[in-house]
Write a protein that holds these residues in place. Sequence first.
Motif, PDB file in Angstrom:
ATOM      1  N   UNK A 543       0.983  -0.997  -0.163  1.00 17.96           N
ATOM      2  CA  UNK A 543       0.239   0.133  -0.167  1.00 17.96           C
ATOM      3  C   UNK A 543       0.784   1.476   0.012  1.00 17.96           C
ATOM      4  N   UNK A 544       2.014   0.900   0.752  1.00 18.30           N
ATOM      5  CA  UNK A 544       2.523   2.217   0.941  1.00 18.30           C
ATOM      6  C   UNK A 544       3.275   3.123  -0.899  1.00 18.30           C
ATOM      7  N   UNK A 545       3.956   2.039  -1.061  1.00 15.85           N
ATOM      8  CA  UNK A 545       4.603   1.559  -2.206  1.00 15.85           C
ATOM      9  C   UNK A 545       4.145   2.495  -3.558  1.00 15.85           C
ATOM     10  N   UNK A 546       2.624   1.875  -3.317  1.00 17.95           N
ATOM     11  CA  UNK A 546       2.095   2.676  -3.807  1.00 17.95           C
ATOM     12  C   UNK A 546       1.588   3.897  -4.464  1.00 17.95           C
ATOM     13  N   UNK A 547       1.567   4.266  -2.902  1.00 16.57           N
ATOM     14  CA  UNK A 547       1.629   6.265  -3.017  1.00 16.57           C
ATOM     15  C   UNK A 547       2.949   7.089  -2.817  1.00 16.57           C
ATOM     16  N   UNK A 548       3.516   6.378  -2.221  1.00 12.55           N
ATOM     17  CA  UNK A 548       5.082   7.289  -2.445  1.00 12.55           C
ATOM     18  C   UNK A 548       5.850   6.531  -3.864  1.00 12.55           C
ATOM     19  N   UNK A 549       5.574   5.758  -4.577  1.00 16.60           N
ATOM     20  CA  UNK A 549       6.564   5.204  -5.816  1.00 16.60           C
ATOM     21  C   UNK A 549       6.551   6.393  -6.768  1.00 16.60           C
ATOM     22  N   UNK A 550       5.687   7.108  -6.339  1.00 14.05           N
ATOM     23  CA  UNK A 550       5.623   8.498  -8.036  1.00 14.05           C
ATOM     24  C   UNK A 550       6.160   9.314  -7.308  1.00 14.05           C
ATOM     25  N   UNK A 551       7.490   9.455  -6.108  1.00 16.88           N
ATOM     26  CA  UNK A 551       7.635  10.352  -5.868  1.00 16.88           C
ATOM     27  C   UNK A 551       8.931  10.084  -5.913  1.00 16.88           C
ATOM     28  N   UNK A 552       9.790   9.179  -7.056  1.00 13.32           N
ATOM     29  CA  UNK A 552      10.869   9.176  -7.063  1.00 13.32           C
ATOM     30  C   UNK A 552      12.046   9.948  -8.101  1.00 13.32           C
ATOM     31  N   UNK A 553      11.023  10.812  -8.969  1.00 16.12           N
ATOM     32  CA  UNK A 553      12.183  11.810  -8.823  1.00 16.12           C
ATOM     33  C   UNK A 553      11.134  13.302  -8.941  1.00 16.12           C
ATOM     34  N   UNK A 554      11.175  13.367  -7.896  1.00 13.38           N
ATOM     35  CA  UNK A 554      10.416  14.563  -7.429  1.00 13.38           C
ATOM     36  C   UNK A 554      11.758  15.805  -7.338  1.00 13.38           C
ATOM     37  N   UNK A 555      12.970  15.181  -7.092  1.00  9.51           N
ATOM     38  CA  UNK A 555      14.380  15.826  -7.574  1.00  9.51           C
ATOM     39  C   UNK A 555      14.593  16.496  -8.964  1.00  9.51           C
ATOM     40  N   UNK A 556      13.794  16.486  -9.735  1.00  9.01           N
ATOM     41  CA  UNK A 556      13.646  17.175 -11.311  1.00  9.01           C
ATOM     42  C   UNK A 556      13.485  18.408 -10.791  1.00  9.01           C
ATOM     43  N   UNK A 557      12.370  18.565  -9.734  1.00  9.99           N
ATOM     44  CA  UNK A 557      12.008  19.823 -10.410  1.00  9.99           C
ATOM     45  C   UNK A 557      13.341  20.622  -9.699  1.00  9.99           C
ATOM     46  N   UNK A 558      14.613  20.581  -9.367  1.00 14.10           N
ATOM     47  CA  UNK A 558      15.170  21.345  -9.064  1.00 14.10           C
ATOM     48  C   UNK A 558      16.613  21.083 -10.399  1.00 14.10           C
ATOM     49  N   UNK A 559      16.324  20.591 -11.401  1.00 16.88           N
ATOM     50  CA  UNK A 559      16.949  20.190 -12.540  1.00 16.88           C
ATOM     51  C   UNK A 559      16.830  21.744 -13.470  1.00 16.88           C
ATOM     52  N   UNK A 560      17.177  22.213 -14.171  1.00 17.97           N
ATOM     53  CA  UNK A 560      17.062  22.690 -15.626  1.00 17.97           C
ATOM     54  C   UNK A 560      16.017  22.608 -16.222  1.00 17.97           C
ATOM     55  N   UNK A 561      15.412  22.877 -17.050  1.00 14.80           N
ATOM     56  CA  UNK A 561      14.613  22.468 -17.549  1.00 14.80           C
ATOM     57  C   UNK A 561      14.969  22.049 -19.614  1.00 14.80           C
ATOM     58  N   UNK A 562      15.492  23.685 -19.640  1.00 10.94           N
ATOM     59  CA  UNK A 562      16.865  22.836 -20.699  1.00 10.94           C
ATOM     60  C   UNK A 562      17.282  21.581 -20.747  1.00 10.94           C
ATOM     61  N   UNK A 563      17.942  21.120 -19.427  1.00 12.54           N
ATOM     62  CA  UNK A 563      18.792  19.886 -19.861  1.00 12.54           C
ATOM     63  C   UNK A 563      17.423  18.726 -19.915  1.00 12.54           C
ATOM     64  N   UNK A 564      16.392  19.128 -18.583  1.00 11.08           N
ATOM     65  CA  UNK A 564      15.433  17.833 -18.413  1.00 11.08           C
ATOM     66  C   UNK A 564      14.631  17.778 -19.534  1.00 11.08           C
ATOM     67  N   UNK A 565      14.626  19.004 -20.778  1.00 14.75           N
ATOM     68  CA  UNK A 565      13.907  18.361 -22.228  1.00 14.75           C
ATOM     69  C   UNK A 565      14.949  18.435 -23.095  1.00 14.75           C
ATOM     70  N   UNK A 566      16.166  18.673 -23.192  1.00 19.26           N
ATOM     71  CA  UNK A 566      17.141  18.451 -24.206  1.00 19.26           C
ATOM     72  C   UNK A 566      16.836  17.333 -25.030  1.00 19.26           C
ATOM     73  N   UNK A 567      16.694  17.660 -26.349  1.00 15.78           N
ATOM     74  CA  UNK A 567      16.710  16.360 -27.575  1.00 15.78           C
ATOM     75  C   UNK A 567      17.504  15.369 -28.021  1.00 15.78           C
ATOM     76  N   UNK A 568      18.700  16.133 -27.752  1.00 15.33           N
ATOM     77  CA  UNK A 568      20.162  15.445 -28.155  1.00 15.33           C
ATOM     78  C   UNK A 568      20.686  14.614 -26.786  1.00 15.33           C
ATOM     79  N   UNK A 569      22.367  14.073 -27.316  1.00 19.88           N
ATOM     80  CA  UNK A 569      22.909  13.910 -26.317  1.00 19.88           C
ATOM     81  C   UNK A 569      23.664  14.846 -25.242  1.00 19.88           C
ATOM     82  N   UNK A 570      23.344  14.583 -24.150  1.00 23.79           N
ATOM     83  CA  UNK A 570      24.128  15.117 -22.882  1.00 23.79           C
ATOM     84  C   UNK A 570      25.597  15.503 -22.903  1.00 23.79           C
ATOM     85  N   UNK A 571      25.548  16.505 -22.567  1.00 26.94           N
ATOM     86  CA  UNK A 571      27.116  16.408 -22.056  1.00 26.94           C
ATOM     87  C   UNK A 571      27.871  15.616 -20.642  1.00 26.94           C
ATOM     88  N   UNK A 572      29.073  16.069 -20.759  1.00 32.15           N
ATOM     89  CA  UNK A 572      29.652  15.080 -19.226  1.00 32.15           C
ATOM     90  C   UNK A 572      28.725  15.857 -17.944  1.00 32.15           C
TER      91      UNK A 572
END
Length: 689
Positions: A543-572
């Motif tokens: 029951x608990x994993x069925x409620x909180x698994x969706x928070x796995x990537x919540x840290x992405x709110x602190x990542x630049x959207x231009x990096x998250x949405x970049x269509x090409x290969x990421x730099x190092x």
Amino acid sequence: MKKLLLHLLITISLFASENVVLLENENSFFFYKKDGISKGLYPRIFEDINKNEGLDLTVKELDTNLILDMENGKDILIMDLVENEERRKKYFFIPTFFYLKADIYFKDKGYEDINNFYKKKVGVIKGTYLDGLFREKYAYLKTQVIDIKTRENGLEMLKNGEIDAFVSDNQYGFSEKLNVIHLNRIDQMVTTLAVPRSNEKLYRILKRNFERISSEKLKGMINSSRIEFYKDKFGEKYSNLYGKEIKVRFPVEKTKYPLFYIENGKEKGIISEYLNDIQQILGIKIQKIHTLEDESLEDKDINIVSVIDLKSDKLYTNPYYTINPVIFNRKKDGFITNILEARKEKFAVVRGSFYLDYLKKFLTEENFIYVNTLEEALQKVTNREADYGVADYKSLYNKFYNGNYNDNLKIAGILDEKYSLAMSINPKNQELYEAIKDISVSFLNENMSKNIYWGQNTYEVNDSRKLVIASLGMLFFSTFLMIRAKKGLREKRKYEKFMMSLVGALETVNQYNDSETGNHIKRLNLYSELLANKLGCSKKFCEEIGKVASLHDVGKIGIDRNVLKKPGKLTEEEFEAIKAHSEIGYEIIKKSEISSMGENIARYHHEKWNGKGYPKGLKAEKIPLEARIVSVVDVYDALRQKRVYKEGFSHEKAVEIIRNDSGISFDPEIVDVFLENEFKFDRLFNINN
């Protein structure tokens, strides 16, 4: 040339046998017969598929005896056939468009819960999936189960006193005003199309077409089918209404998405489309009156109102939308868990708002400062002219993120009840009421698995710092309320409600940062609970994993959207920035102090079985079990999902990749269980895509 020959061979093979789609005639806009011609939404959809694919699928009315032919292996396609283990051996099932919930319908206003039906006479359509499930799940009620032929037959028997209630799904409503209780012991289902396993090529073609139909196109088909059905059904029945001008009390505020809003100078939204269909079906002329006065209802033919008490005697149509109101105030002020706590405070409320009826149950006129728009309410609270404001959750957060209010305001509480919206018809116009009551049966906004109203008008914010600050503010709010809840506010139920408000708030923030994330995080909860269950984990763990698994990537709110949405290969450097989301998510969830499982999932779901993952390089069973589970289903869903930088893989390809990575990236035991149940994950993806 090879592709052309392959397509030709596939087409020839499909025509080698008759492909008939059987539809149950419930005489609704889904499917009905008029002068021997098949009409409705489903025939319209198959006509479109025939046109797109060069097929010749024939739509015919289902004879329930043909289900026996299907069970015996005859090649028959059936729409809305319920999926089960035995049928899955012979048929592929393609999820279509509607969620189904089991309900019990009745007229006695004295019945408050399901236990009131102890030893009562309850009608069920014999042979349907609800027949067996109701008898099994509610055997303790010792009801006298009465066979009914159709939903309409059940309604007639109920009106005649032959039964006390009847069981049905909620695929569409009833023209009669009925009370309803949801049967929680029967799981929610989704409508499907059953395709014989002997015709896998046809299955893949149909599956592709059902997955690709756009929300906008589906909405158009639904509207056209509804209008055609009711014109055929009514004929000249309501000819007295033709050309009549109908006054409708309409919202003044034009930002009530998805109910009513202006886009590119045009009125859009559920209410506008509802009234447009009514206008075309009945041949009436609608005059929209944008009024702020709550009292000015007498001379209006239709009023768009909230339905707090469905048991009242007002002329309500079927409800068509549910709103979740929240209370907001200044960040430096306190929180509220019961509206009576604020009976001496001032509330900024929008005149004519749908939530006013609810508020007036607890507060007096002295509590209200009336404003014309949500924008004004936000300003009143910001300027300390009011202590609180009330708004729909989605509308409020759109304002928070797109205005300058997030630094000063917060959610301070949640109203205890959701409430429904419906049309209220003036009792002086009984004929109009009878017509619209019938039409309202077909408004299915909250039953849609493919949401036809939320796919547009999304708001995106580029300032990731602003999103992180907003999420931390919501965490503080939710944590505070949960601490109070633990101390005695309905104990477990209240605590769980606030925990889920936190998860929902974080999911919302994450979606604002990356609009492609929405369905992904919803599916992660479903996948994770299923996999944990199949691994034999405890009920509490599942029951608990069925409620909180969706928070796995919540840290992405602190990542630049231009990096998250970049269509090409990421730099190092960009990849290192992406990797930081694990620690950011961990820190955000840790501050809530409510779920160590959530912390582990956010921090460790990118660790690998061979120890070469991140951020800590944990190996094998040193990785928490919940993170090992989420890592498998997260990769599966990411492979299936189309993103800006890649096309989505097929189920078979995604499964092959996970199988090959067993013992490298993934726990071998978890992969084995995943593979044993792979079709269930495919089904969840298709239903929630």
